[in-house]
Motif scaffolding. Structure first.
Motif, PDB file in Angstrom:
ATOM      1  N   ALA A   1      -5.578  -6.075  -6.772  1.00 29.46           N
ATOM      2  CA  ALA A   1      -4.185  -5.624  -6.827  1.00 29.46           C
ATOM      3  C   ALA A   1      -3.466  -6.349  -7.953  1.00 29.46           C
ATOM      4  O   ALA A   1      -3.585  -7.573  -8.096  1.00 29.46           O
ATOM      5  CB  ALA A   1      -3.491  -5.879  -5.493  1.00 29.46           C
ATOM      6  N   PHE A   2      -2.739  -5.578  -8.751  1.00 31.04           N
ATOM      7  CA  PHE A   2      -1.944  -6.091  -9.883  1.00 31.04           C
ATOM      8  C   PHE A   2      -0.484  -5.766  -9.610  1.00 31.04           C
ATOM      9  O   PHE A   2      -0.144  -4.601  -9.415  1.00 31.04           O
ATOM     10  CB  PHE A   2      -2.371  -5.418 -11.196  1.00 31.04           C
ATOM     11  N   THR A   3       0.359  -6.810  -9.583  1.00 34.16           N
ATOM     12  CA  THR A   3       1.779  -6.590  -9.312  1.00 34.16           C
ATOM     13  C   THR A   3       2.573  -6.599 -10.613  1.00 34.16           C
ATOM     14  O   THR A   3       2.429  -7.518 -11.432  1.00 34.16           O
ATOM     15  CB  THR A   3       2.322  -7.683  -8.379  1.00 34.16           C
ATOM     16  N   ASP A   4       3.370  -5.558 -10.808  1.00 32.85           N
ATOM     17  CA  ASP A   4       4.187  -5.427 -12.013  1.00 32.85           C
ATOM     18  C   ASP A   4       5.520  -6.135 -11.819  1.00 32.85           C
ATOM     19  O   ASP A   4       5.878  -6.515 -10.702  1.00 32.85           O
ATOM     20  CB  ASP A   4       4.394  -3.942 -12.322  1.00 32.85           C
ATOM     21  N   SER A   5       6.265  -6.308 -12.932  1.00 28.66           N
ATOM     22  CA  SER A   5       7.535  -7.039 -12.867  1.00 28.66           C
ATOM     23  C   SER A   5       8.563  -6.330 -11.980  1.00 28.66           C
ATOM     24  O   SER A   5       9.462  -6.964 -11.432  1.00 28.66           O
ATOM     25  CB  SER A   5       8.099  -7.249 -14.271  1.00 28.66           C
ATOM     26  N   ASP A   6       8.426  -5.014 -11.804  1.00 26.57           N
ATOM     27  CA  ASP A   6       9.361  -4.292 -10.933  1.00 26.57           C
ATOM     28  C   ASP A   6       8.903  -4.309  -9.466  1.00 26.57           C
ATOM     29  O   ASP A   6       9.511  -3.660  -8.615  1.00 26.57           O
ATOM     30  CB  ASP A   6       9.536  -2.846 -11.414  1.00 26.57           C
TER      31      ASP A   6
ATOM     32  N   TYR B   1       3.359   1.228   0.555  1.00 29.18           N
ATOM     33  CA  TYR B   1       4.325   2.042  -0.194  1.00 29.18           C
ATOM     34  C   TYR B   1       4.673   1.438  -1.552  1.00 29.18           C
ATOM     35  O   TYR B   1       5.216   2.120  -2.418  1.00 29.18           O
ATOM     36  CB  TYR B   1       5.617   2.238   0.609  1.00 29.18           C
ATOM     37  N   ASP B   2       4.381   0.131  -1.749  1.00 25.81           N
ATOM     38  CA  ASP B   2       4.608  -0.492  -3.058  1.00 25.81           C
ATOM     39  C   ASP B   2       3.546  -0.081  -4.077  1.00 25.81           C
ATOM     40  O   ASP B   2       3.716  -0.314  -5.280  1.00 25.81           O
ATOM     41  CB  ASP B   2       4.610  -2.027  -2.933  1.00 25.81           C
ATOM     42  N   VAL B   3       2.433   0.483  -3.590  1.00 28.08           N
ATOM     43  CA  VAL B   3       1.344   0.871  -4.500  1.00 28.08           C
ATOM     44  C   VAL B   3       1.724   2.173  -5.207  1.00 28.08           C
ATOM     45  O   VAL B   3       1.975   3.191  -4.559  1.00 28.08           O
ATOM     46  CB  VAL B   3       0.018   1.042  -3.732  1.00 28.08           C
ATOM     47  N   THR B   4       1.772   2.108  -6.529  1.00 26.99           N
ATOM     48  CA  THR B   4       2.174   3.289  -7.308  1.00 26.99           C
ATOM     49  C   THR B   4       1.010   3.903  -8.076  1.00 26.99           C
ATOM     50  O   THR B   4       1.153   4.943  -8.712  1.00 26.99           O
ATOM     51  CB  THR B   4       3.275   2.919  -8.325  1.00 26.99           C
ATOM     52  N   ARG B   5      -0.176   3.238  -8.021  1.00 25.83           N
ATOM     53  CA  ARG B   5      -1.313   3.734  -8.797  1.00 25.83           C
ATOM     54  C   ARG B   5      -2.592   3.213  -8.161  1.00 25.83           C
ATOM     55  O   ARG B   5      -2.659   2.027  -7.796  1.00 25.83           O
ATOM     56  CB  ARG B   5      -1.198   3.221 -10.242  1.00 25.83           C
ATOM     57  N   ILE B   6      -3.577   4.084  -8.019  1.00 25.06           N
ATOM     58  CA  ILE B   6      -4.902   3.672  -7.539  1.00 25.06           C
ATOM     59  C   ILE B   6      -5.927   4.079  -8.594  1.00 25.06           C
ATOM     60  O   ILE B   6      -6.062   5.261  -8.913  1.00 25.06           O
ATOM     61  CB  ILE B   6      -5.255   4.326  -6.183  1.00 25.06           C
ATOM     62  N   ILE B   7      -6.613   3.078  -9.146  1.00 26.53           N
ATOM     63  CA  ILE B   7      -7.655   3.323 -10.149  1.00 26.53           C
ATOM     64  C   ILE B   7      -9.005   3.101  -9.488  1.00 26.53           C
ATOM     65  O   ILE B   7      -9.196   2.103  -8.779  1.00 26.53           O
ATOM     66  CB  ILE B   7      -7.503   2.346 -11.344  1.00 26.53           C
TER      67      ILE B   7
ATOM     68  N   ASP C   1      -8.032   3.962 -23.370  1.00 27.25           N
ATOM     69  CA  ASP C   1      -6.701   4.156 -22.788  1.00 27.25           C
ATOM     70  C   ASP C   1      -6.119   2.812 -22.372  1.00 27.25           C
ATOM     71  O   ASP C   1      -6.844   1.936 -21.870  1.00 27.25           O
ATOM     72  CB  ASP C   1      -6.775   5.043 -21.533  1.00 27.25           C
ATOM     73  N   ILE C   2      -4.824   2.651 -22.580  1.00 27.88           N
ATOM     74  CA  ILE C   2      -4.119   1.471 -22.071  1.00 27.88           C
ATOM     75  C   ILE C   2      -3.236   1.944 -20.924  1.00 27.88           C
ATOM     76  O   ILE C   2      -2.241   2.647 -21.124  1.00 27.88           O
ATOM     77  CB  ILE C   2      -3.246   0.806 -23.156  1.00 27.88           C
ATOM     78  N   ILE C   3      -3.617   1.584 -19.707  1.00 25.03           N
ATOM     79  CA  ILE C   3      -2.834   1.981 -18.531  1.00 25.03           C
ATOM     80  C   ILE C   3      -1.663   1.007 -18.429  1.00 25.03           C
ATOM     81  O   ILE C   3      -1.855  -0.213 -18.554  1.00 25.03           O
ATOM     82  CB  ILE C   3      -3.712   1.914 -17.259  1.00 25.03           C
ATOM     83  N   PRO C   4      -0.436   1.520 -18.228  1.00 23.82           N
ATOM     84  CA  PRO C   4       0.732   0.620 -18.243  1.00 23.82           C
ATOM     85  C   PRO C   4       0.851  -0.224 -16.980  1.00 23.82           C
ATOM     86  O   PRO C   4       1.758  -0.066 -16.172  1.00 23.82           O
ATOM     87  CB  PRO C   4       1.906   1.586 -18.392  1.00 23.82           C
ATOM     88  N   VAL C   5      -0.086  -1.153 -16.812  1.00 28.47           N
ATOM     89  CA  VAL C   5      -0.107  -2.061 -15.671  1.00 28.47           C
ATOM     90  C   VAL C   5       0.268  -3.454 -16.160  1.00 28.47           C
ATOM     91  O   VAL C   5      -0.494  -4.062 -16.917  1.00 28.47           O
ATOM     92  CB  VAL C   5      -1.515  -2.129 -15.038  1.00 28.47           C
ATOM     93  N   ALA C   6       1.411  -3.949 -15.774  1.00 25.69           N
ATOM     94  CA  ALA C   6       1.809  -5.336 -16.075  1.00 25.69           C
ATOM     95  C   ALA C   6       1.357  -5.780 -17.456  1.00 25.69           C
ATOM     96  O   ALA C   6       0.591  -6.722 -17.608  1.00 25.69           O
ATOM     97  CB  ALA C   6       1.257  -6.279 -14.990  1.00 25.69           C
ATOM     98  N   GLY C   7       1.842  -5.102 -18.482  1.00 26.30           N
ATOM     99  CA  GLY C   7       1.517  -5.494 -19.847  1.00 26.30           C
ATOM    100  C   GLY C   7       0.365  -4.717 -20.454  1.00 26.30           C
ATOM    101  O   GLY C   7       0.131  -4.814 -21.656  1.00 26.30           O
TER     102      GLY C   7
END
Ligand SMILES: [Zn+2]
Length: 239
Positions: free
Chosen positions: A26-31, A60-66, A139-145
Motif C-alpha cells: 500500500a502506497f499512501t499519497d499526500s492527499d 474506501y481510501d483506496v483509489t487504485r488497485i494495480i 508508464d508513470i502511474i501518478p502514485v505519490a510522486g
C-alpha cells in the motif's frame, strides 16, 4: 500472526497476506488516498483490510488497485477488494488484461517438466475482474510522486515490476523471489515462458532503488541493489 503491515518507507507498507509468502503493498499519497498493489489469494482481502486499518486507512481510501500479473495468488483477492473499495476495476499491463477479465491465468511453460505436470492439473482460476486501465512499459502511474511500470514478461505475458522512485522501493513482482533469505527464480512450471522471465529480470539490474520488495518473501533493505545484481549476474546465464 505477524505484523499486519510492515513499514518500508514513509507512506509505503508491505501487507503480508500469507505470512511473508504472499505480499500486497500500500502506497499512501499526500492527499491520504491509497494505491494498493496486488490482492493475494481469494481469502486475502480480510488481511489486506486489517493491514490498511493498521495504518489508519479504510478500504474506501483506496483509489487504485494495480495487479502485477494475472495469477490466482495476486489476482485472487481482487474481486473482494473491488467490492470492499467500491472501485470499478483494476489496473494491469495490457498483455494480462484479457486473463484478468476472463478469470483464468495464461498457459504454463510446457517446455519444462513442472510446466507439463501443472498444465494437466485443473486450471487455478480466480474471479474475473474488470480492468479499468491498461498499462504499458514506461508508464508513470501518478502514485505519490510517480510509480514506473517496468514490463518484465515471461512469468506471464503482462507481468510487471514497479519502481517507486521517491521512496526508493522496487517491487520485483514474481520476476525474483526472496524465500528463506535467498533470491530465486519463480517456479518454472508457473511461468508462461521461464526463459523469458529470467531474461527480462535483467532489466531490474539497471534500476536505481534502495529497498527491494518481493511479492513472495520479505524485503531487502541492506545493499538491496547489489544483492539483486549479484543474483542476476550469477544466475542469468544458467539455471
Ligand atoms: Zn506469485
Amino acid at each position: 500472526m505477524g505484523n499486519p503491515a510492515v513499514l518500508l518507507a514513509p507512506g509505503v507498507v508491505r501487507i503480508p497476506t500469507l505470512g511473508d509468502f504472499i505480499n500486497s503493498f500500500a502506497f499512501t499519497d499526500s492527499d491520504g488516498s491509497v494505491t494498493l498493489v496486488d490482492c493475494g489469494l481469494k481469502r486475502a482481502p480480510a488481511r489486506i483490510v486489517a493491514g490498511l486499518a493498521h495504518i489508519g486507512k479504510h478500504p474506501y481510501d483506496v483509489t487504485r488497485i494495480i495487479l502485477t500479473h494475472a495469477h490466482p495468488d495476486h489476482a485472487g483477492g481482487a474481486r473482494g477488494m473491488l467490492n470492499a473499495t467500491g472501485l470499478a476495476g483494476v489496473e494491469s499491463h495490457e498483455a494480462d488484461a484479457a486473463y484478468l477479465r476472463q478469470g483464468s491465468p495464461p498457459r504454463r511453460d510446457t517446455s519444462t517438466t513442472s510446466g507439463r505436470v501443472f498444465e494437466r492439473l485443473p486450471q487455478s482460476d480466480f474471479s474475473a475482474v474488470p480492468v479499468a486501465t491498461e498499462l504499458k512499459d514506461g508508464d508513470i502511474i501518478p502514485v505519490a510522486g510517480g510509480m514506473r511500470v517496468v514490463h518484465t514478461p515471461g512469468h506471464t505475458p503482462g507481468h510487471v515490476s514497479l519502481l517507486h522512485a521517491s521512496s526508493g522501493v522496487l517491487i520485483t513482482g514474481d520476476s525474483i523471489f526472496n524465500i528463506a533469505s535467498r533470491r530465486t527464480w519463480p517456479l518454472a512450471g508457473f511461468c508462461t515462458s521461464y526463459a523469458q522471465s529470467k531474461a527480462t529480470a535483467a532489466r531490474l539490474a539497471d534500476l536505481e532503488y534502495g529497498i527491494a520488495a518481493f511479492t513472495h518473501g520479505p524485503e531487502i533493505r541492506d545493499r538491496a541493489r547489489d544483492r539483486i545484481r549479484d543474483f542476476l549476474r550469477t544466475k542469468s546465464d544458467h539455471g
